[in-house]
Design a protein around this motif. Sequence first.
Motif, short mmCIF file in Angstrom:
data_model
loop_
_atom_site.label_atom_id
_atom_site.label_comp_id
_atom_site.label_asym_id
_atom_site.label_seq_id
_atom_site.Cartn_x
_atom_site.Cartn_y
_atom_site.Cartn_z
N TRP A 73 -7.27 3.28 -5.34
CA TRP A 73 -7.40 1.96 -5.97
C TRP A 73 -8.18 2.08 -7.28
CZ3 TRP A 73 -7.26 -2.71 -2.26
CH2 TRP A 73 -7.02 -3.89 -2.97
N LYS A 74 -9.27 2.87 -7.24
CA LYS A 74 -10.04 3.13 -8.45
C LYS A 74 -9.15 3.76 -9.52
CE LYS A 74 -14.62 2.47 -7.96
NZ LYS A 74 -15.49 1.86 -8.96
N ALA A 75 -8.33 4.72 -9.08
CA ALA A 75 -7.57 5.52 -10.05
C ALA A 75 -6.36 4.79 -10.61
CB ALA A 75 -7.13 6.83 -9.39
N LYS A 76 -5.75 3.94 -9.81
CA LYS A 76 -4.55 3.23 -10.25
C LYS A 76 -4.87 1.81 -10.71
CE LYS A 76 -0.94 3.71 -7.29
NZ LYS A 76 0.08 4.76 -7.47
N GLY A 77 -5.91 1.24 -10.17
CA GLY A 77 -6.17 -0.18 -10.39
C GLY A 77 -5.18 -1.00 -9.60
N LEU A 97 -16.06 -3.29 1.28
CA LEU A 97 -15.62 -3.86 0.00
C LEU A 97 -14.10 -3.91 -0.10
CD1 LEU A 97 -18.15 -2.12 -2.41
CD2 LEU A 97 -18.00 -4.56 -1.91
N PHE A 129 -11.54 6.38 2.39
CA PHE A 129 -11.89 6.97 1.10
C PHE A 129 -10.67 7.20 0.20
CE2 PHE A 129 -12.83 10.58 -1.74
CZ PHE A 129 -13.73 9.93 -2.55
N MET A 159 -17.59 1.31 1.41
CA MET A 159 -16.27 1.28 0.79
C MET A 159 -15.29 0.48 1.66
SD MET A 159 -15.79 5.18 -0.49
CE MET A 159 -16.59 5.79 -1.98
N TRP A 170 -9.57 3.88 -1.22
CA TRP A 170 -10.53 3.40 -2.23
C TRP A 170 -10.37 4.20 -3.52
CZ3 TRP A 170 -14.51 5.80 -4.86
CH2 TRP A 170 -15.46 4.96 -5.48
N LEU A 171 -10.24 5.51 -3.38
CA LEU A 171 -10.14 6.37 -4.56
C LEU A 171 -8.84 6.09 -5.33
CD1 LEU A 171 -11.99 8.67 -5.73
CD2 LEU A 171 -10.34 10.29 -4.77
N PHE A 208 -18.93 5.55 3.03
CA PHE A 208 -17.62 5.16 3.55
C PHE A 208 -17.65 3.78 4.19
CE2 PHE A 208 -17.24 9.99 4.01
CZ PHE A 208 -16.59 10.14 2.81
#
Lengths: 543, 543
Positions: free
Chosen positions: B417-421, B182, B411, B179, B414-415, B176
């Motif tokens: 952002w990963k999933a939607k871009g 970043l 989290f 994450m 971050w998740l 965490f």
Amino acid sequence: GCTRKLGMKICGFLQKNNSMDERSRMVKNLLSCDNSGGEARFRRTEIDFSNMFARDLLPAKNGEEQTMQFLLEVVEILTNYIRKTFDRSTKVLDFHHPHQLLEGMEGFNLELSDQPESLEQILVDCRDTLKYGVRTGHPRFFNQLSTGLDIVGLAGEWLTSTANTNMFTYEIAPVFVLMEQLTLKKMREIVGWPDGEGDGIFSPGGAISNMYSVMIARYKFFPEVKTKGMAAAPRLILFTSEHSHYSIKKASAALGFGTENLILLKTDERFAFISLFSVPPLQGFVPLFVNATAGTTVYGAFDPINEIADICEKYNIWLHVDGAWGGGLLMSRKHRHKLSGVERANSVTWNPHKMMGVPLQCSAILVRERGLLQGCNSMCAGYLFQPDKQYDVTYDTGDKAIQCGRHVDIFKFWLMWKAKGTVGFEQHIDKCLDLSAYLYNKIKNREGYEMVFQGEPQHTNVCFWYIPPSLRGLPDGAERRERLHKVAPKIKAMMMESGTTMVGYQPQGEKVNFFRMVISNPAATRSDIDFLIDEIERLGNDL
Amino acid sequence: GCTRKLGMKICGFLQKNNSMDERSRMVKNLLSCDNSGGEARFRRTEIDFSNMFARDLLPAKNGEEQTMQFLLEVVEILTNYIRKTFDRSTKVLDFHHPHQLLEGMEGFNLELSDQPESLEQILVDCRDTLKYGVRTGHPRFFNQLSTGLDIVGLAGEWLTSTANTNMFTYEIAPVFVLMEQLTLKKMREIVGWPDGEGDGIFSPGGAISNMYSVMIARYKFFPEVKTKGMAAAPRLILFTSEHSHYSIKKASAALGFGTENLILLKTDERFAFISLFSVPPLQGFVPLFVNATAGTTVYGAFDPINEIADICEKYNIWLHVDGAWGGGLLMSRKHRHKLSGVERANSVTWNPHKMMGVPLQCSAILVRERGLLQGCNSMCAGYLFQPDKQYDVTYDTGDKAIQCGRHVDIFKFWLMWKAKGTVGFEQHIDKCLDLSAYLYNKIKNREGYEMVFQGEPQHTNVCFWYIPPSLRGLPDGAERRERLHKVAPKIKAMMMESGTTMVGYQPQGEKVNFFRMVISNPAATRSDIDFLIDEIERLGNDL
């Protein structure tokens, strides 16, 4: 693994009206299910997340089925994690250095990108995030004051995040606002204020709760500071013990008092506050605030609240009790005497997320006098606190806070209280204190151990040095001190690298690095204490 | 309802090696499952929670099966809630007055007791808590700046609470912490600071983020205040617009500046800050800090950051941009020009839990100069921030914070952002702004509506009066104003009682109560906007 998968598989199958052939294959699979190793077998074939994206989930049209499947998949990851957390054959952590994780571990890449990743990857990310984290609920995790994983509390947090609302108004959090009100009242009753009268709020942690206490004290005695600033008050002095939590210092810096105007009083290891009168006479300064700690962070010591209250009453000084760590003992008929006099405090910090095992975060600031919180912080924002609402707007508590939006920290705590009862918290606390007595008795005369302070711990803090055989013959002096200082960090590093257990260490004043063992984890047993000692000796024997 | 139940039933059955008769009955049940109405049928018979208590769950011996069953039961309650939340035939809320809920609703009793309640009751409590709450994810919930229920974000929160850890050290939150680092860097890149350099932290809400900005500004120019208090600085002045968020005022009170030393600059409704030079000459005062709002709370207006930055640079004043609400627009190539000049700010507040749909709470304070956060807040607590750890301790970020323990807010973000871009966030934001333009165009010339300010909204805020037919003929004057002032509260009360939709209202300055429509909910469509307007007219027609 298999339970849910199977159910999903079956219903998916039935919904799709597949052929009788497939139906019999399904039933066969089902009947051969043994609830192990089923994970890999079913998932990929039946639900393919690799072509699914966040945009396919609700509110997407026809997104309901995918949403449910995705969430259940996540729940499977979480329940597997929970199962393993309580399994002593699982490691507490799988340690990696920052640069290792930043470089990326086999398919786990922390970098964010412009384009979306598949839900398959998102599920992998969830699994890996847990894999490389620390199991704070593991029976052998003793590293912080907050440990354990309460299942009812966890369910409460899952619900809280699903409700996804905000504490500022009754309008959008009717149930949570009332739960907070009732729970705060109950806590004030337990503190001992008549009929539980007074005020309070849940805040994002004990440091903020302590900050509130200083703000309210200032508002009580110098309300004009709110509008005119510190220039409107004389030079104000705050008192706390040298072993108190550093958040009192943070508050004195942030709120404009200055850390030099916070006087750190001498203490011994077991009772803080030898005397307020050891302070040099104060000329041109006004003593405003005294913090008495109920359960110091490192030693677990309790300041003598009654003695301090006598002085505060005599000189008209605000008395705050920082019971972030020790407040939980109020729930125990056996141990609450350690906070005798707490009912004389003007304000009390009490963190259910520490000794009471409530998931993070859950901290309350309780205030004896009603109206001060509101007076101190209210700014009457028209867009939130409309006076012409259809309900009794005294339930809109947001203007008491220094925050605007405020996370719902109450539900998990309320739910745990319902589920355990007051007696359940009491049992938990008594058990943890018994365990720490067990540890203390086990090591106090054991070869290779020295206690940092004498006498049975007041809280669950047991502070000790482990002396490796190579140091046992050395006379006390600079060399021994220097070498001993390095022992705890070395053992801790090896502990983390082997992942078997975790316990904190630190120096304090003149004292070189020592272990601070704390027990708040309901999963811990005597065997885990034995394990910790064995592990320290295994790792430290050759140092 | 049936999917999971069935799976559990089946595996329970298989594990127990029941008779062949039972086995066939089971298979029959299973084959007749139609995924509806299954709930009541299965639960009571198969899993009896009425004799189970929290103490029977893990870490209790043999508690694993009960724990899993209990958690899955909770998940079923939650997934049913989620399903209904996105179903427009479900009400947004089932309104009750505080006294009604306090008196207790059919088996839902908020009072806490000494003795534990059964897990059956705990499950009922969970269901009722959701039943009497507000569905903030409902497509017709427009009441706050934070709306919606992002499924990936929700999964992230469930994982976060399962991990149950704390952000202060890398030691107990390695993944965490990285994450957060970043993600903050990415946000700073988007703000426009070279290479994303700088600093920052996630805080418990925009009010605290704004408070950080004032603290850091003070530390930058008058670092001695940390130790010596406000007495060590000259009289300091802060500036913000009269439409800025009230948290700037809260910060000036809390930090010891005094609200009178916060100057509220005149603005119009669309562009705040007509000019800093409208301030009377400052004698004996030092201007320290200017807050420029990117997206005011009520009007959604953006201060002209470049013009303000010119003045701040000229006079060496700290420039903070409060983008709690408007910061999300930085993700949109189409709309980010509204924050032109943001890269010249010294600090920026940006709440992903508002316009970006991240579950509550998620707020960041970004700081251009590295080291100030640490310098301002660090107190070097030995028990947490040991310098002799085995890893690079610059990753221990806790001493930057005014908090000690800090909730893991990163989290879910971050998740997501990963999933939607990045593109997914952009699409969401563009869509919300399109919807608000649709609303604006729909009502700007519609009979019975008056806009509070002219011109297309800059953000998704659309502010308007609904004028019931009975007021349409009245000339402007005291009577009309008085009656109009009561319209929005009356409609809102009826809206809440019928539970069909929710939208906020407030007065502002001389302006009587008006509706403030805001759109941040990804589930909202044009049909929901149409519904809102129909509903206002239905409820307000006869007023």
